[in-house]
Design a protein around this motif. Structure first.
Motif, PDB file in Angstrom:
ATOM      1  N   LEU A 232      55.378  22.232  38.369  1.00  0.00           N
ATOM      2  CA  LEU A 232      54.679  21.855  36.979  1.00  0.00           C
ATOM      3  C   LEU A 232      55.302  20.407  36.496  1.00  0.00           C
ATOM      4  O   LEU A 232      56.314  19.921  36.748  1.00  0.00           O
ATOM      5  CB  LEU A 232      55.561  22.864  35.821  1.00  0.00           C
ATOM      6  CG  LEU A 232      55.656  22.421  34.339  1.00  0.00           C
ATOM      7  CD1 LEU A 232      54.054  22.658  33.987  1.00  0.00           C
ATOM      8  CD2 LEU A 232      56.369  23.253  33.369  1.00  0.00           C
ATOM      9  N   SER A 233      54.246  19.742  36.142  1.00  0.00           N
ATOM     10  CA  SER A 233      54.472  18.359  35.732  1.00  0.00           C
ATOM     11  C   SER A 233      53.562  18.062  34.599  1.00  0.00           C
ATOM     12  O   SER A 233      52.509  18.494  34.596  1.00  0.00           O
ATOM     13  CB  SER A 233      54.517  17.361  36.804  1.00  0.00           C
ATOM     14  OG  SER A 233      53.194  17.433  37.442  1.00  0.00           O
ATOM     15  N   ALA A 234      54.253  17.427  33.630  1.00  0.00           N
ATOM     16  CA  ALA A 234      53.255  17.203  32.414  1.00  0.00           C
ATOM     17  C   ALA A 234      53.883  15.943  31.730  1.00  0.00           C
ATOM     18  O   ALA A 234      55.098  15.645  31.814  1.00  0.00           O
ATOM     19  CB  ALA A 234      53.363  18.381  31.384  1.00  0.00           C
TER      20      ALA A 234
ATOM     21  N   VAL B 220      49.932  22.346  37.084  1.00  0.00           N
ATOM     22  CA  VAL B 220      50.681  23.608  37.640  1.00  0.00           C
ATOM     23  C   VAL B 220      50.024  23.887  38.942  1.00  0.00           C
ATOM     24  O   VAL B 220      48.917  24.051  39.224  1.00  0.00           O
ATOM     25  CB  VAL B 220      50.214  24.630  36.644  1.00  0.00           C
ATOM     26  CG1 VAL B 220      51.035  25.845  37.239  1.00  0.00           C
ATOM     27  CG2 VAL B 220      50.959  24.264  35.167  1.00  0.00           C
ATOM     28  N   GLN B 221      51.211  23.714  39.833  1.00  0.00           N
ATOM     29  CA  GLN B 221      50.704  23.884  41.212  1.00  0.00           C
ATOM     30  C   GLN B 221      50.556  25.460  41.946  1.00  0.00           C
ATOM     31  O   GLN B 221      49.880  25.957  42.593  1.00  0.00           O
ATOM     32  CB  GLN B 221      51.746  23.424  42.291  1.00  0.00           C
ATOM     33  CG  GLN B 221      51.872  21.911  42.014  1.00  0.00           C
ATOM     34  CD  GLN B 221      50.411  21.051  42.052  1.00  0.00           C
ATOM     35  OE1 GLN B 221      49.666  21.445  42.751  1.00  0.00           O
ATOM     36  NE2 GLN B 221      50.668  19.885  41.173  1.00  0.00           N
TER      37      GLN B 221
ATOM     38  N   MET C 226      57.801  15.724  31.708  1.00  0.00           N
ATOM     39  CA  MET C 226      58.424  16.831  31.968  1.00  0.00           C
ATOM     40  C   MET C 226      58.268  17.232  33.562  1.00  0.00           C
ATOM     41  O   MET C 226      57.017  17.452  33.973  1.00  0.00           O
ATOM     42  CB  MET C 226      57.916  18.109  31.106  1.00  0.00           C
ATOM     43  CG  MET C 226      58.769  19.403  30.948  1.00  0.00           C
ATOM     44  SD  MET C 226      58.375  20.108  29.438  1.00  0.00           S
ATOM     45  CE  MET C 226      56.768  20.675  29.561  1.00  0.00           C
ATOM     46  N   CYS C 227      59.175  17.779  34.230  1.00  0.00           N
ATOM     47  CA  CYS C 227      59.074  18.120  35.777  1.00  0.00           C
ATOM     48  C   CYS C 227      59.623  19.435  35.949  1.00  0.00           C
ATOM     49  O   CYS C 227      61.017  19.493  35.573  1.00  0.00           O
ATOM     50  CB  CYS C 227      59.300  16.951  36.671  1.00  0.00           C
ATOM     51  SG  CYS C 227      58.473  15.323  36.326  1.00  0.00           S
TER      52      CYS C 227
ATOM     53  N   PRO D  44      66.513  22.812  38.040  1.00  0.00           N
ATOM     54  CA  PRO D  44      66.669  22.701  36.539  1.00  0.00           C
ATOM     55  C   PRO D  44      65.112  21.880  36.171  1.00  0.00           C
ATOM     56  O   PRO D  44      64.372  21.500  36.772  1.00  0.00           O
ATOM     57  CB  PRO D  44      67.507  21.454  36.533  1.00  0.00           C
ATOM     58  CG  PRO D  44      67.697  20.952  37.626  1.00  0.00           C
ATOM     59  CD  PRO D  44      67.288  21.852  38.706  1.00  0.00           C
ATOM     60  N   LEU D  45      64.912  22.103  34.852  1.00  0.00           N
ATOM     61  CA  LEU D  45      63.928  21.486  33.994  1.00  0.00           C
ATOM     62  C   LEU D  45      64.243  19.850  33.958  1.00  0.00           C
ATOM     63  O   LEU D  45      65.336  19.760  33.095  1.00  0.00           O
ATOM     64  CB  LEU D  45      63.230  22.019  32.731  1.00  0.00           C
ATOM     65  CG  LEU D  45      62.068  21.388  32.083  1.00  0.00           C
ATOM     66  CD1 LEU D  45      60.998  21.719  32.860  1.00  0.00           C
ATOM     67  CD2 LEU D  45      62.056  21.952  30.709  1.00  0.00           C
ATOM     68  N   MET D  46      63.530  19.068  34.307  1.00  0.00           N
ATOM     69  CA  MET D  46      63.798  17.687  34.083  1.00  0.00           C
ATOM     70  C   MET D  46      62.916  16.970  33.158  1.00  0.00           C
ATOM     71  O   MET D  46      61.607  17.187  33.017  1.00  0.00           O
ATOM     72  CB  MET D  46      63.446  16.692  35.257  1.00  0.00           C
ATOM     73  CG  MET D  46      64.184  17.333  36.477  1.00  0.00           C
ATOM     74  SD  MET D  46      65.796  16.532  36.802  1.00  0.00           S
ATOM     75  CE  MET D  46      65.313  14.991  37.079  1.00  0.00           C
TER      76      MET D  46
END
Lengths: 281, 348
Positions: free
Chosen positions: A16-18, A74-75, A109-110, A117-119
């Protein structure tokens, strides 16, 4: 400075990257469902859904569709994790929560996947903050099985009409009783507190009522402590749709317009109290 | 319609009398089978809860309906708001006896009348937390307002604010020169706000220290009275015998002891009101106002100690104790006792 330039070493893929130019578009919606510390995040290519539950009776969902983000990838088919919502909100608002026009916090957000963890990379005025929030096993969520074909009564109201009523709810009452009927009183919110009972009535021809589809008279009681947090969503929203099904399950859907005029939704579902409701004075 | 309230230490009483013409519609006496007036009391908190937010009330409420349902013991307050919204509150009430303070402004020696704004502007200079204030008639026909400082010891450390108002600020002045009274300002503020908003002149009637001060608002459809206990002044009572034959038990100190003996001595000697030296009794604090009648469970008419919420328990005990000692035959406070407000019933 585009935050993607701060992307860590390539070769590591994120499920997930946004990116979001204005983190408030996310934080204000999350606040509307923040009545418990933990939330479950569910991401698909359509967008992000954040769910909070309490007492196995009430569930709130905040939907932030992919179009709100400047970048949303979203992969996998879907990505799910549980996270501490209080911490997430604290990070998103790390530069302060006041909304001065012209200043906004940019967000990237990654999430690398299960166990990671959520980065969060947050930037405002040249200052960058990096946050790493641990994620947890997602828990099973309630399925209220509420679909439009099962709806018995539905009313769409302008939120401004309900705001005062919800803000002034007599919290010494254990329940909030909701009556929806094709006949008088049409739509009534009742509380039974220490001072006595209080009712707020909305007639179906009120100019606050945008739509009124009531087929059956239904009176249901809900624990007021479970519904009171929905006031946050009500305050942010411009319209609210109130629906009940044959079992008395309640669905509240709030239409929220953000600073850029984009529309997002927050919904609350609540189970009715089991004992048969008897209308009081 | 009459709305009355008294505070827990019985040192403040307010009454609002609203004539039928005040309302758009007024129907009295409806459902009672015996045709008597319906008298009930409602918890202030519950009633105020209906009118929680005044600004939003002004914006959204078009009409207010108040209905008494004696059979179900409910006071119904229904607010008809904009957009057709109706808010109905069904408040539980209790029947009660008449609540009435006894006062006679005709016999009072001093009175003042001013637009509420004059007094409202004056009290702005005093701290919102200030308890007592002294109103006095000074030289040159000026009216003074000054904060009351309890102890001599404190006087050196406390800021004293004194304000003088010229006679021409008032619509009417008929005061005894040199007279002054001390009362609780906090209790007056609410009335001043109302008086300003309703643009009515405020009349103040007062007499000697110890006798209650009465604030009145009068209008064609509205009559408001606020009766506040005043601090009885030790020195002035020694110089001028009280006109209603009630002794002020002297006590220079705030300490008291449950000492029956010294109390009895103080009683006997104080009946001789011309006596120049009433022995200071350690038994009762300076603040004692009118002692209660013996055969009634009256609480002491203490100056409302706004600094301490409610009357401290030991004082209450003492006043009851006081009451039981006084038997009708004994020399002591005369029967023409000023009962400020009768008990409607026992402990709430």
């Amino acid at each position: 400075m585009p935050l993607s330039a701060q992307h860590p070493a390539s070769g590591e893929s994120f499920v997930l990257s946004a990116s979001l130019d204005n983190a408030r578009h996310l934080s204000s919606l999350l606040r509307a469902v923040h009545f418990q510390d933990h939330a479950t995040c569910f991401a698909t290519t359509n967008g992000l859904r954040v769910t909070v539950e309490a007492a196995k009776c009430v569930q709130a969902n905040a939907f932030i569709q992919a179009e709100i983000f400047q970048e949303f990838a979203v992969q996998e088919e879907s990505v799910t994790f549980r996270i501490n919502l209080s911490v997430l909100l604290d990070c998103l608002t790390i530069f302060g929560s006041s909304s001065l026009p012209g200043t906004s916090t940019a967000l990237r957000m990654c999430y690398r996947g299960y166990g990671y963890p959520l980065m969060l990379f947050l930037e405002e005025g040249g200052v960058v903050t990096v946050c790493k929030i641990n994620t947890q096993e997602p828990e099973e969520l309630l399925d209220f099985d509420f679909c439009s074909t099962k709806v018995v009564n539905k009313i769409i109201l302008q939120s401004e009409g309900l705001r005062e009523a919800f803000a002034e709810l007599d919290m010494t009452s254990e329940v909030l009783q909701i009556t929806m009927s094709p006949d008088k009183p049409y739509f009534r919110l009742s509380t039974f507190g220490n001072a006595g009972s209080a009712h707020v009535d909305y007639p179906k021809d009120s100019d606050l009522v945008e739509a009124f589809y009531c087929n059956q008279t239904q009176t249901n009681r809900y624990k007021i402590s479970l519904l009171k947090p929905s006031t946050k969503a009500l305050v942010l929203s411009c319209k609210v749709s109130i629906r009940t099904d044959a079992q008395g399950f309640l669905s509240l859907q709030y239409m929220i317009r953000n600073e850029d005029g984009q529309v997002c939704f927050v919904e609350y579902y609540c189970c009715p109290n089991e004992d048969a409701a008897e209308a009081e004075l | 319609l009459s709305l009355r309230a008294v505070n827990s230490s019985r040192s403040a009483f307010a009454s609002f009398l609203l004539a039928p013409l005040f309302f758009q519609l007024y129907e009295a006496g409806g459902g009672r089978h015996d045709g008597e007036l319906c008298r009930c009391k409602v918890l202030m908190k519950s009633f105020l809860g209906v009118f929680r937010s005044l600004p939003s009330l002004e914006k959204t409420v078009e009409k207010c309906l108040i209905l008494l349902k004696p059979r179900s013991s409910r006071l119904v307050v229904q607010l008809h708001c904009k957009h057709g919204v109706t808010k109905t509150h069904n408040l539980a009430f209790q029947e009660c006896e008449r609540l009435q303070a006894v006062f006679d402004t005709q016999s009072y020696s001093s009175s003042l009348c001013a637009p509420a704004r004059v007094l409202a502007d004056a009290v702005v200079h005093f701290a919102p937390t200030l308890a007592e204030v002294t109103l006095g008639a000074g030289p040159g026909d000026k009216i003074s307002l000054r904060n009351y400082v309890e102890d001599e010891a404190e006087a050196n450390k406390t800021m004293v604010t004194e304000l003088w108002l010229a006679e021409d600020e008032f619509q009417a002045v008929a005061v005894t020169p040199g007279s002054q009274i001390t009362f609780c300002l906090k209790e007056l503020r609410g009335l001043l706000t109302f008086a300003e908003a309703s643009n009515l002149p405020l009349t103040i009637h007062y007499d000697v220290p110890g006798r209650p001060v009465v604030f009145t608002l009068d209008d064609a459809v509205l009559e408001v009275h606020l009766v506040l206990a005043t601090l009885s002044d030790l020195e002035s009572s020694l110089q001028r015998p009280p006109t209603n034959n009630v002794s002020n038990l002297a006590a220079p100190s705030d300490d008291f002891a449950d000492d029956l003996e010294s109390y009895m001595i103080a009683l006997e000697t104080s009946t001789d009101q011309e006596a120049s030296g009433v022995p200071p009794s350690p038994t009762f604090p300076l603040r004692t106002q009118r002692p209660a009648e013996s055969n009634q469970e009256e609480e002491e008419e203490d100056e409302d100690e706004a600094a301490v919420p409610g009357t401290p328990p030991h004082k209450k005990f003492r006043s009851l104790f006081f009451g039981s000692v006084l038997t009708p035959g004994e020399p002591g406070p005369a029967p023409t006792q000023e009962v400020l407000a009768e008990d409607s019933e026992g402990e709430y």
